[in-house]
Design a protein around this motif. Structure first.
Motif, PDB file in Angstrom:
ATOM      1  N   ARG A  27      12.161  37.562  46.255  1.00 49.44           N
ATOM      2  CA  ARG A  27      11.993  39.002  46.451  1.00 49.44           C
ATOM      3  C   ARG A  27      10.714  39.303  47.228  1.00 49.44           C
ATOM      4  N   HIS A  28      10.787  40.392  47.995  1.00 47.77           N
ATOM      5  CA  HIS A  28       9.603  40.906  48.676  1.00 47.77           C
ATOM      6  C   HIS A  28       9.811  42.403  48.881  1.00 47.77           C
ATOM      7  N   ARG A  29       8.941  43.189  48.269  1.00 44.88           N
ATOM      8  CA  ARG A  29       9.074  44.653  48.308  1.00 44.88           C
ATOM      9  C   ARG A  29      10.459  45.041  47.786  1.00 44.88           C
ATOM     10  N   ASP A  30      11.226  45.826  48.551  1.00 45.14           N
ATOM     11  CA  ASP A  30      12.521  46.282  48.050  1.00 45.14           C
ATOM     12  C   ASP A  30      13.681  45.436  48.559  1.00 45.14           C
ATOM     13  N   LEU A  31      13.366  44.277  49.141  1.00 46.86           N
ATOM     14  CA  LEU A  31      14.402  43.387  49.661  1.00 46.86           C
ATOM     15  C   LEU A  31      14.328  42.025  48.965  1.00 46.86           C
ATOM     16  N   ALA A  32      15.414  41.269  49.093  1.00 46.17           N
ATOM     17  CA  ALA A  32      15.453  39.928  48.522  1.00 46.17           C
ATOM     18  C   ALA A  32      16.431  39.080  49.323  1.00 46.17           C
ATOM     19  N   VAL A  33      16.327  37.770  49.142  1.00 47.44           N
ATOM     20  CA  VAL A  33      17.241  36.837  49.790  1.00 47.44           C
ATOM     21  C   VAL A  33      17.813  35.902  48.737  1.00 47.44           C
ATOM     22  N   LEU A  34      19.142  35.736  48.751  1.00 42.36           N
ATOM     23  CA  LEU A  34      19.790  34.751  47.901  1.00 42.36           C
ATOM     24  C   LEU A  34      19.588  33.379  48.522  1.00 42.36           C
ATOM     25  N   VAL A  35      19.129  32.416  47.728  1.00 42.22           N
ATOM     26  CA  VAL A  35      18.770  31.093  48.248  1.00 42.22           C
ATOM     27  C   VAL A  35      19.199  30.011  47.264  1.00 42.22           C
ATOM     28  N   GLY A  84      25.893  22.101  48.885  1.00 41.51           N
ATOM     29  CA  GLY A  84      25.364  20.787  48.522  1.00 41.51           C
ATOM     30  C   GLY A  84      26.223  20.063  47.510  1.00 41.51           C
ATOM     31  N   GLU A  85      25.893  18.821  47.307  1.00 45.20           N
ATOM     32  CA  GLU A  85      26.608  17.973  46.350  1.00 45.20           C
ATOM     33  C   GLU A  85      25.591  17.211  45.505  1.00 45.20           C
ATOM     34  N   PRO A  86      25.398  17.595  44.213  1.00 46.16           N
ATOM     35  CA  PRO A  86      26.130  18.664  43.533  1.00 46.16           C
ATOM     36  C   PRO A  86      25.697  20.041  44.016  1.00 46.16           C
ATOM     37  N   PRO A  87      26.491  21.079  43.709  1.00 41.30           N
ATOM     38  CA  PRO A  87      26.157  22.426  44.185  1.00 41.30           C
ATOM     39  C   PRO A  87      24.784  22.876  43.703  1.00 41.30           C
ATOM     40  N   GLY A  88      24.018  23.491  44.611  1.00 35.20           N
ATOM     41  CA  GLY A  88      22.691  23.960  44.245  1.00 35.20           C
ATOM     42  C   GLY A  88      22.734  25.208  43.381  1.00 35.20           C
ATOM     43  N   GLU A  89      21.676  25.389  42.604  1.00 34.58           N
ATOM     44  CA  GLU A  89      21.560  26.593  41.766  1.00 34.58           C
ATOM     45  C   GLU A  89      21.055  27.752  42.628  1.00 34.58           C
TER      46      GLU A  89
END
Length: 251
Positions: free
Chosen positions: A37-45, A27-32
Motif C-alpha cells: 500500500r501507498h497512500r490511497d492506492l495498493a498493488v496486489l503482489v 509460480g510452482e508452488p503458487p505464491g501467496e
C-alpha cells in the motif's frame, strides 16, 4: 546463497482491498498473494524467484483468476503480465510516480466490468452462403470439384481469395452490427484482432454494473439470430484488460 526474489505485480487497486486467504499467485508452488500500500492506492503482489520461469499456462490462469475475482468486488487496473520488480520500495515508487494516472483510471473502472464477445463462423455454412450469393465463386467451386489439386491449382487459389475476402467483409459487418446492437449499454468498446481466420466477432465492452443484465440479454438475442452461422461466446465479467492501455504505465 539463497535464491534472489522479486515481487510479481498483478493489479493496482484501492488501498482498502484485501486479498482473500485462498488467493493463489503464479509460480510452482503458487505464491501467496499480498498487498503493498501507498497512500490511497495498493498493488496486489506475490513473491517469485528472479530465476524462476514465468509464463506457463498455469501462471496466466492464476494471474487472470486473481484479477477477475478482484474486479467483482473492486476496481482493478491490471499490470502487464510478467511484470516483476525488486521489492516493496519499487512498488511504492511506482505508485507515487503515477499516482494521479492510476487514481483516475480506478475512478473510471468503479462499478464497471469488461465483457468480451467472441464468435467464430461455421465454415461450411459460410461457404454455402457465399456460393449462393456469388455466381463467380460458385462457378469456381464447380470447376475444382472432383479434380486433382495440381490440375485446378489456379482456380483453387482464386476461390480461396474470394472466400478470404468474403470472411473479412462479413467480419467487419458483424462487428459493426454487434456494436450497434449493444448501443449505449456499453460505456466503451474495443475491437480486438481476430485470433483465427474464421473469427466473426471479437469485441471487448466496458459495462456498468447497472446495465449488465440488459447487456447480457441483448447479446443472447444477437447470438440467437446468428446461431446457424456464428458460434458466439460471452466471456465475463472480467478485469478491464482491454481498456487500460492509456493508463498502463508499467512495461
Amino acid at each position: 546463497m539463497a535464491d534472489e526474489t522479486g515481487l510479481f505485480l498483478y493489479g493496482i487497486v484501492p488501498s482498502d482491498v484485501e486479498p482473500t486467504p485462498d488467493a493463489a499467485g503464479v509460480g510452482e508452488p503458487p505464491g501467496e498473494v499480498d498487498v503493498v500500500r501507498h497512500r490511497d492506492l495498493a498493488v496486489l503482489v506475490s513473491e517469485v524467484g528472479l530465476e524462476e520461469p514465468i509464463g506457463r499456462p498455469a501462471d496466466l490462469t492464476a494471474y487472470q483468476t486473481l484479477l477477475d475475482g478482484t474486479a467483482e468486488v473492486a476496481p482493478v487496473l491490471p499490470v502487464r503480465f510478467g511484470t516483476v520488480v525488486t521489492g516493496p520500495d519499487a512498488v511504492t515508487d511506482l505508485l507515487e510516480a503515477h499516482h494521479e494516472q492510476f487514481a483516475a483510471a480506478l475512478d473510471e473502472f468503479e462499478d464497471r466490468t469488461q465483457y468480451t464477445v467472441h464468435g467464430r463462423f461455421d465454415e461450411q455454412q459460410l461457404i454455402s452462403e457465399l456460393l449462393a450469393e456469388n455466381p463467380d465463386a460458385a462457378a469456381l467451386a464447380e470447376q475444382v470439384r472432383g479434380r486433382p489439386e495440381i490440375e485446378s491449382r489456379e482456380q483453387r487459389i482464386r476461390l480461396g481469395e474470394m472466400i478470404a475476402q468474403a470472411v473479412e467483409l462479413r467480419r467487419e459487418a458483424e462487428n459493426r452490427a454487434l456494436i450497434d446492437a449493444v448501443g449505449e449499454l456499453a460505456v466503451r468498446h474495443a475491437p480486438r484482432q481476430p485470433s483465427d481466420e474464421l473469427d466473426a466477432v471479437n469485441v471487448a465492452f466496458l459495462v456498468g454494473v447497472d446495465d449488465e443484465e440488459e447487456f447480457v440479454r441483448v447479446l443472447e438475442d444477437f447470438a440467437e439470430q446468428r446461431r446457424d452461422l456464428i458460434r458466439t461466446r460471452l466471456l465475463g465479467p472480467l478485469a478491464p484488460y482491454d481498456f487500460v492501455s492509456a493508463h498502463q504505465l508499467v512495461e
